[in-house]
Design an enzyme around this catalytic site. Structure first.
Site, short mmCIF file in Angstrom:
data_model
loop_
_atom_site.label_atom_id
_atom_site.label_comp_id
_atom_site.label_asym_id
_atom_site.label_seq_id
_atom_site.Cartn_x
_atom_site.Cartn_y
_atom_site.Cartn_z
N GLY A 30 0.83 -1.20 0.00
CA GLY A 30 0.00 0.00 0.00
C GLY A 30 0.86 1.25 0.00
N GLY A 32 -0.10 4.62 0.05
CA GLY A 32 -0.78 5.87 0.37
C GLY A 32 0.15 6.71 1.22
CG PHE A 33 -0.94 10.50 2.94
CD1 PHE A 33 -0.10 11.37 2.29
CD2 PHE A 33 -2.31 10.70 2.86
CE1 PHE A 33 -0.60 12.43 1.56
CE2 PHE A 33 -2.82 11.77 2.13
CZ PHE A 33 -1.96 12.64 1.48
CD GLU A 187 -11.90 18.99 1.91
OE1 GLU A 187 -11.03 19.66 2.47
OE2 GLU A 187 -11.72 17.82 1.51
CG ASP A 317 -7.04 5.79 6.64
OD1 ASP A 317 -6.55 6.59 7.46
OD2 ASP A 317 -7.56 6.14 5.57
CB ALA A 333 -2.99 13.07 5.47
CD GLN A 334 0.46 15.71 9.56
OE1 GLN A 334 1.29 15.18 10.28
NE2 GLN A 334 0.79 16.37 8.47
#
Lengths: 432, 432
Positions: A30, A32-33, A187, A317, A333-334
């Site tokens: 994975g 992602g971030f 958003e 996550d 994200a953090q």
């Protein structure tokens, strides 16, 4: 370099046989971030790094709602993983989807049957949408958690406008229902409202602003629950000013063919349902044989190792990590960025014969954007921003985090254009 | 502006009932180069303009090969048709696909059953690929004549590279076979070779330049038949320098599952077949009841009116118009642009009670690009360019013709980036 046309190539199988010399192999699943942060640490470390992802690119998820609302090109928020690994001499990329983890024999299996051995494993496989078992929700809603899904939403939005332009505005064809009043929902609702009421207003001149309905449904008493109440109220005001109907304390009962039924008995006909109500772990997690906790997330110890596994870390996550008070970290994200980096550093420590250290999450703050010159931010230290200052901070921060100068330049250009032109983005319907 | 959630919208059917006052209605079907040139003339003329296209955008076809080879984003070469018509007060856009023309009762029918009346009709519905009845060619090749097709080719190219990276280079997985040595074929072969041999070489470090095969097949004795022989020879040299195997005097006999069989008996295993061998009229043309000639193209008189029809014009690739010597005009952008403008002006003349004038094609020259700093151009007046001067001319000309400043800026940026970085374009695999 092309020798002959029907020359036979020598077969060189690489999966399962990537090992180079005696370097210990770290597999990151994975990108992602969380995965990217781990890769950043491991890329030039004395390990053999193998990155596995189902896509050949990493997606900058926070901007997917802009792809869905024609503010950005799909290519602007995607970055090729091979380019991430380009200068790393002991790193490989494998495009594949995780199917199993064999902790005893230390390998992972991919859906196509390939096997990848590991010495250490980092799982950062993210999250997918949660529909909470609401009847019809999964089958009849759209999400924006992948690039393909975001492009699909864009196509649906514009198809509906084209339909309305040809056949008239009836039966809710221009009704957009966003479920979930967290950052993603706010958003998305704000961006659709701006797209619809401002940009398309000039393209679809036969349609008036009253023809478009954007509805945001939140089950709690306020939007953006993670933020201070003042900012929640600011977001609601800004959304209303953009024409969004905000329904608080309201829940979706079922999504039927052409009908969304709410708990209150209210019904919405034919709206395009955009689901941003919550996230769940990917379905594969339950088949991995790893211990899971609340929400099906993988349980990890304080050093982010999966409970009961010495050599497997879970980050982002998909992992259920906690802060010092024992509360689960938010799926943002953090925590993913910091967790990915921490896991990678612990592996290097273990390889060097040291002990692992506990993960300490540093909350740098949260932010969400509502639209043009409207955003909210709550920074570490209690600083709260809204309006233009928050919006500019949001812009700069997101551009700074996008990978690759080409993407940065492209996003900046699209945004500047968007701003100056009131939104003439890539409004094209692709695909059948 | 959003009133209530379940408010019923009043039905306002517009198709078939667009007529505004007493303005004569001109319907333009197809918004490629020919249609756009007609729109440009008619947009502010004293007519009611209706534009019909199967997409909600116009595609800049000459750059589709760059989308297919990850040099440009899909959005860079597409421009929304509603934006084209934005400032025109008496113009409408209808997204739909032409199904019939009733010349007697003066209406066109769309595939979804909608009917659009016209006083004058301009047909500029372009062309699709011609497979010359070669067995298996249509089913097993890819083309780049639409934006979706170009994105699809990009996905296939990168999927093959990913496959090779995981499973090894065997069985022709990295063989790319371009059929047709005209401008499209030369541009595509050159771009794939550069993509493969230079840019991907740095991303797929396990693959060497010898692993990739790019084959260009041309049935005639030279490439770029429309150009001077010196330029054909230059193109061949430049392609060979980029590793492309150029096969002249060679024809495809059949495309079988995993096998391309050539007339000479040569066979190519498992190559990705990219078809650029020729174009044909769209299938619908044969059902329109209009007179057709060579290649199924619609026969037009000297003023570009369809033979036997007072009120229907055909322009661009779909029309069989001739130059002063009676030779058919080439199916290129220039004749389409000039023809579309001419047809629109004749309609205005007819509406003003004047006679039509014959169309005189002004040949401004032709150009094709092979790759980085390599192109050929043959300008009116016999000027022939090749190498960097031709390449720079090609770049400037194509950017100048792209619609929309946003697209221009985006293309310029992507190209500059491409050039400086040796091709780090949007190399992402989208879709399932």
């Amino acid at each position: 370099m092309v020798k002959t046309v029907d020359q036979d190539q020598s077969t060189q199988s690489q999966s399962g046989d990537l090992r180079q010399g005696s370097r210990p192999r770290v597999v990151v699943v994975g990108a992602g971030f969380a995965g990217l942060a781990a890769i950043e640490v491991l890329r030039d470390a004395p390990v053999e790094l193998v990155v596995v992802d189902r896509h050949n690119f990493t997606t900058f998820q926070p901007l997917l709602y802009q792809v869905a609302t024609a503010g950005l090109n799909a290519g602007d928020v995607a970055y090729p993983l091979r380019t991430v690994l380009r200068r790393a001499r002991h790193a490989h990329f494998i495009q594949g989807t995780l199917a199993e983890v064999d902790a005893k024999r230390r390998f992972i299996g991919l859906e196509d049957g390939r096997i990848v051995d590991y010495d250490y494993l980092i799982l950062g496989i993210g999250a997918s949408a949660s529909f909470f078992g609401i009847p019809g929700a999964e089958e009849r809603s759209h999400t924006i958690y992948t690039l393909d899904a975001a492009v699909d939403v864009r196509n649906h939005i514009f198809q509906r406008f084209e339909y309305a332009a040809s056949h008239g505005v009836h039966d809710g064809v221009l009704t957009f229902v966003v479920v979930g009043g967290g950052a993603t929902g706010v958003e998305l609702a704000g961006a659709i409202a701006e797209l619809a009421h401002r940009a398309l207003y000039t393209d679809f001149t036969m349609l008036g602003p009253d023809d478009v309905k954007v509805v945001l449904i939140e089950q709690r008493g306020r939007l953006l629950e993670a933020f201070h109440e003042d900012l929640s109220e600011y977001a609601r005001r800004e959304l209303r000013a953009r024409g969004v109907t905000v329904l608080l304390n309201e829940t979706v009962e079922s999504v039927e063919e052409g009908l969304i039924v709410l708990k209150s008995g209210r019904e919405i006909r034919n709206g395009l349902v955009l689901w941003a109500a919550g996230i769940a772990v990917p379905p594969v997690v339950s088949k991995l044989g790893l211990p899971t906790g609340r929400g099906g997330r993988i349980m990890v110890g304080s050093d982010l190792r999966v409970v009961g596994s010495d050599r497997i870390f879970a980050v982002g996550d998909v992992a259920l990590s906690t802060n010092r008070d024992g509360a689960p970290l938010p799926q943002l994200a953090q925590p993913a960025l910091q967790g990915g980096e921490h896991a990678a550093r612990q592996i290097l420590a273990l390889l060097a014969g040291s002990e692992t250290e506990p993960f300490r999450y540093r909350d740098k703050g949260i932010m969400a954007t509502i639209g043009r010159r409207a955003a909210v931010a709550e920074l570490a230290g209690g600083v709260r921003l809204h309006g233009t200052p928050a919006w500019v901070s949001w812009l700069l921060l997101h551009v700074a985090f996008l990978l690759g100068s080409r993407n940065k330049a492209s996003v900046l250009m699209n945004w500047s254009w968007h701003y100056l032109s009131w939104g003439k983005g890539p409004r094209v319907i692709l695909g059948g």
